[in-house]
Every structure is written in C-alpha cells, then in structure tokens.
Design a protein around this motif. Structure first.
Motif, mmCIF file in Angstrom:
data_model
loop_
_atom_site.group_PDB
_atom_site.id
_atom_site.type_symbol
_atom_site.label_atom_id
_atom_site.label_comp_id
_atom_site.label_asym_id
_atom_site.label_seq_id
_atom_site.Cartn_x
_atom_site.Cartn_y
_atom_site.Cartn_z
ATOM 1 N N ASP A 236 -73.422 56.554 5.426
ATOM 2 C CA ASP A 236 -72.723 56.081 6.629
ATOM 3 C C ASP A 236 -72.382 57.246 7.555
ATOM 4 O O ASP A 236 -72.506 57.140 8.779
ATOM 5 C CB ASP A 236 -71.443 55.336 6.257
ATOM 6 N N TRP A 237 -71.932 58.362 6.980
ATOM 7 C CA TRP A 237 -71.536 59.527 7.772
ATOM 8 C C TRP A 237 -72.747 60.148 8.478
ATOM 9 O O TRP A 237 -72.657 60.603 9.602
ATOM 10 C CB TRP A 237 -70.831 60.542 6.888
ATOM 11 N N ALA B 77 -68.206 55.552 13.781
ATOM 12 C CA ALA B 77 -67.534 54.262 13.948
ATOM 13 C C ALA B 77 -67.883 53.364 12.764
ATOM 14 O O ALA B 77 -68.907 52.688 12.773
ATOM 15 C CB ALA B 77 -67.956 53.613 15.258
ATOM 16 N N PRO B 78 -67.057 53.350 11.718
ATOM 17 C CA PRO B 78 -67.339 52.511 10.551
ATOM 18 C C PRO B 78 -67.156 51.031 10.875
ATOM 19 O O PRO B 78 -66.576 50.662 11.902
ATOM 20 C CB PRO B 78 -66.308 52.975 9.528
ATOM 21 N N ALA B 79 -67.621 50.181 9.972
ATOM 22 C CA ALA B 79 -67.510 48.729 10.147
ATOM 23 C C ALA B 79 -66.061 48.292 10.341
ATOM 24 O O ALA B 79 -65.789 47.336 11.075
ATOM 25 C CB ALA B 79 -68.127 48.014 8.955
ATOM 26 N N SER B 80 -65.104 49.001 9.725
ATOM 27 C CA SER B 80 -63.695 48.599 9.847
ATOM 28 C C SER B 80 -63.202 48.667 11.288
ATOM 29 O O SER B 80 -62.279 47.938 11.654
ATOM 30 C CB SER B 80 -62.797 49.457 8.965
ATOM 31 N N LEU B 81 -63.828 49.500 12.102
ATOM 32 C CA LEU B 81 -63.402 49.582 13.504
ATOM 33 C C LEU B 81 -63.652 48.250 14.206
ATOM 34 O O LEU B 81 -62.777 47.735 14.903
ATOM 35 C CB LEU B 81 -64.117 50.731 14.215
ATOM 36 N N ALA B 82 -64.833 47.665 13.973
ATOM 37 C CA ALA B 82 -65.140 46.363 14.575
ATOM 38 C C ALA B 82 -64.374 45.239 13.888
ATOM 39 O O ALA B 82 -63.890 44.319 14.546
ATOM 40 C CB ALA B 82 -66.640 46.099 14.502
#
Length: 120
Positions: A10-11, A20-25
C-alpha cells in the motif's frame, strides 16, 4: 511524531502521490497512533493477518498539509491501550515529505507485534 500502520504494498503503490489509504475514503480520515506502544497494540488488534512486511510511518505532524485532530477511540480503545487515549486522525492524505522515517514491525513466535525496527 505520530504513527500510521501500513502494508508495504500500500505504501509503495503510488510513490509519486500523497499517501491516501482506504480509511480516508471510508472514515474521512487516516487513522494514526500517538506513540510506539499504542502502535504495537493497534497492530495486534487489527493487523495480525495483514500482508507482511507491515510498516509504520513516522509522521511529523507539523509538516502535514492536512488537518489533524486527536480523538478518543469509539467505542473503546484496542486491548493494551488505556481508556481515554487520544488517537491522531489526519483529515486528508499524508504528504510524503511529512514522513520522517519508515519502520517495520517485528513479530514474535506467537505472531504478535513485539517491536519496531528500521525498514530494509
């Protein structure tokens, strides 16, 4: 310094963009931890089956371009974290120049996060 747990893939997926990880959305913010001990507790509670290596971004909060707020875990903090601990939430992507250091989580023989070391 605040800390964010992330799988290596992911990084490194989009190195030319802010992270921008999935948790942001999904949640509207990036989940972070206030210290190393809390970061290990979070890894043990939520990331034991995540793909490895599992990294920890050490983020200089003062260099972030997104707003950060500290909020208590709802409904409760993960095991090993004191009630009332305020977790940093970053309300936008993490600009890569705010990442001061990248560490890797060490795991013990029982599969529990046991420490942090420099990422290779």
């Amino acid at each position: 310094m605040i800390y964010h747990v992330v799988p290596l893939d992911d990084w490194t997926a989009f190195p030319d963009r802010p992270y921008a990880p999935a948790s942001l959305a999904e949640d509207g913010f990036v989940h972070c931890s206030p210290d190393e001990a809390t970061t290990l507790a979070v890894a043990n509670a939520f990331y034991r089956s995540a793909p490895r290596p599992l990294l920890v971004l050490c983020v200089d909060e003062g260099r972030l371009t997104a707003r950060t707020e500290r909020e208590e875990a709802v409904p409760a903090p993960p095991p090993g974290v004191a009630e009332g601990t305020a977790f940093p939430h970053v309300f936008g992507p993490i600009n890569r120049d705010a990442v001061e250091r990248v560490l890797e989580i060490s795991w013990d023989e029982d599969g529990r996060a046991s420490g942090l070391r420099d990422a290779v």
